[in-house]
Design a protein around this motif. Sequence first.
Motif, short mmCIF file in Angstrom:
data_model
loop_
_atom_site.label_atom_id
_atom_site.label_comp_id
_atom_site.label_asym_id
_atom_site.label_seq_id
_atom_site.Cartn_x
_atom_site.Cartn_y
_atom_site.Cartn_z
N SER A 44 3.41 7.34 -9.89
CA SER A 44 3.94 6.13 -9.25
C SER A 44 5.24 6.47 -8.53
O SER A 44 5.81 7.55 -8.75
CB SER A 44 4.21 5.06 -10.32
OG SER A 44 5.32 5.50 -11.10
N GLU A 49 4.61 3.04 5.71
CA GLU A 49 4.41 1.88 4.84
C GLU A 49 5.71 1.58 4.10
O GLU A 49 6.39 2.51 3.68
CB GLU A 49 3.38 2.20 3.74
CG GLU A 49 1.95 2.08 4.14
CD GLU A 49 1.07 2.40 2.95
OE1 GLU A 49 0.42 1.47 2.43
OE2 GLU A 49 1.05 3.56 2.52
N SER A 107 4.53 -1.60 -1.21
CA SER A 107 3.08 -1.47 -1.43
C SER A 107 2.29 -1.45 -0.13
O SER A 107 1.08 -1.23 -0.13
CB SER A 107 2.58 -2.59 -2.34
OG SER A 107 3.13 -2.40 -3.61
N GLN A 165 -1.65 -1.57 0.72
CA GLN A 165 -2.25 -2.00 -0.54
C GLN A 165 -1.99 -3.48 -0.80
O GLN A 165 -2.83 -4.17 -1.36
CB GLN A 165 -1.67 -1.14 -1.68
CG GLN A 165 -2.53 -1.03 -2.90
CD GLN A 165 -3.97 -0.65 -2.61
OE1 GLN A 165 -4.22 0.22 -1.79
NE2 GLN A 165 -4.91 -1.33 -3.24
N SER A 166 -0.85 -3.99 -0.36
CA SER A 166 -0.51 -5.40 -0.64
C SER A 166 -1.48 -6.34 0.08
O SER A 166 -1.66 -7.48 -0.34
CB SER A 166 0.95 -5.69 -0.26
OG SER A 166 1.13 -5.50 1.11
N TYR A 225 -4.53 -6.14 0.02
CA TYR A 225 -5.72 -6.27 -0.84
C TYR A 225 -5.41 -7.11 -2.09
O TYR A 225 -6.29 -7.32 -2.91
CB TYR A 225 -6.19 -4.88 -1.32
CG TYR A 225 -6.71 -3.98 -0.21
CD1 TYR A 225 -8.05 -4.00 0.16
CD2 TYR A 225 -5.85 -3.12 0.47
CE1 TYR A 225 -8.53 -3.18 1.17
CE2 TYR A 225 -6.31 -2.30 1.49
CZ TYR A 225 -7.65 -2.33 1.83
OH TYR A 225 -8.11 -1.52 2.83
N MET A 226 -4.16 -7.55 -2.24
CA MET A 226 -3.74 -8.16 -3.51
C MET A 226 -3.72 -9.69 -3.46
O MET A 226 -3.67 -10.28 -2.39
CB MET A 226 -2.31 -7.69 -3.86
CG MET A 226 -2.18 -6.24 -4.20
SD MET A 226 -0.43 -5.94 -4.61
CE MET A 226 -0.39 -4.18 -4.63
N ASN A 257 1.24 -9.24 -6.14
CA ASN A 257 2.17 -8.61 -5.20
C ASN A 257 3.61 -9.12 -5.35
O ASN A 257 4.57 -8.39 -5.04
CB ASN A 257 1.70 -8.86 -3.76
CG ASN A 257 2.56 -8.15 -2.75
OD1 ASN A 257 2.71 -6.94 -2.80
ND2 ASN A 257 3.18 -8.91 -1.86
N HIS A 263 7.06 -4.32 -5.14
CA HIS A 263 6.01 -4.23 -4.11
C HIS A 263 6.60 -4.40 -2.71
O HIS A 263 6.05 -3.92 -1.73
CB HIS A 263 4.92 -5.27 -4.35
CG HIS A 263 4.18 -5.05 -5.63
ND1 HIS A 263 3.32 -3.99 -5.80
CD2 HIS A 263 4.20 -5.72 -6.81
CE1 HIS A 263 2.82 -4.02 -7.03
NE2 HIS A 263 3.35 -5.06 -7.68
#
Length: 359
Positions: A163, A243, A246, A249-250, A252-253, A258, A271
């Motif tokens: 991470s 980016e 996140s 990826q955010s 998709y949340m 998020n 995030h």
Amino acid sequence: MNSFGTRFKFTSFGESHGVAIGCVIDGMPAGIKFDKVFLQDMLDKRKPGQNKFSTPRKEEDKAQILSGVFEGYTTGTPISIVVFNENTRSKDYEKDVFRPAHADFTYYYKYGIRDYKGGGRASARESVARVIAGAVACMLLKEFGIEIMSGVFGVGNIDSKLSNDEFDFDYAENSEIYALDNNLEQSFKDEILKAKKNKNSIGARIFTRVKNPIKGLGDPLYDKLDSKLAHAIMGINAVKAIEIGSGIQSSYMYGSQNNDELKDGVFLSNHSGGILGGISNGDFIDIKTYFKPTPSIFLPQQTQNIQGKNIIYKLKGRHDPCVGIRGSVVVNAMVAICIADSLLLNASSRLSNLMKIYK
Ligand SMILES: Cc1cc2nc3c(=O)[nH]c(=O)nc-3n(C[C@H](O)[C@H](O)[C@H](O)COP(=O)(O)O)c2cc1C
């Protein structure tokens, strides 16, 4: 163009095989201790010819400070710093053949002049100037305890599973390829050397963290800190995407996944990557940068020459097998410049700040 920044501003000059590369930095406040050793360390991290993971072009990249520093302190006047090119080998470059995926194609069609020697201004040799300006920006940031660190978290198809909080910047500092994950460093190296052995090149991914950023940096809407960072980083040769937090990826949340909840004055997650509404929220500013593979590869490729004739081109010369490695140092520099610029701009954002200066 060739300048970047509003209050902390630099203008770069020079070409890959010209006499020198450098920049003039305007807006650095007077009275800051000028750390020559730190400047040279930053240049050494970017310099070519360090190991088998970078181009064999050997340059010492010794910085010469021409102005703006007196008895070890900045004077508030323009700081000019230059690095002389020493190891050019222009005969390796074809006078009229475009390298696929290289900017020498578009520079020619824009300006009608082709500086074929090392790609001229289209070469990332220009990024020496960015690293110089970034190092100077760091000297200002240091006064505020702000630190910026970068390293490599992915090469080719291999990605670290760590991470953002687990990336090891101390390890990256001493790694030949600035790897953030010691367990994957060897695999990253193998991947780069495999591409090199196959006369190819490979892409890479960089993580950058701004530690201890002050709340309130950046401006809303048209000058959002995230848009400024994107402007700065996307302007680096071979960067294809960035980016914040996140990022992709955010999208998709759910909001519940998020949102960074707050408790006792701290965010429980990050995030947002430390930026809300274009303004820093005091949490780490986290940025991921995506570098494409080096355009110049040693496999035969189809291309055209200036006369528009189709040819099969077999490249000569010296090139990085993975530009993202040295590119990580350039990203770090551009982030430092953005944060320094935002810090200076923020000084006049409210009356109380001005009162502190003038009353
Ligand atoms: C530190 C660094 C070193 C680079 N070295 C090379 C190189 O040796 N050979 C090459 O073809 N491209 C190199 N590049 C990338 C090209 O300059 C760049 O991809 C090209 O001009 C096309 O521009 P674009 O990728 O931004 O569209 C390097 C980029 C960086 C950041």
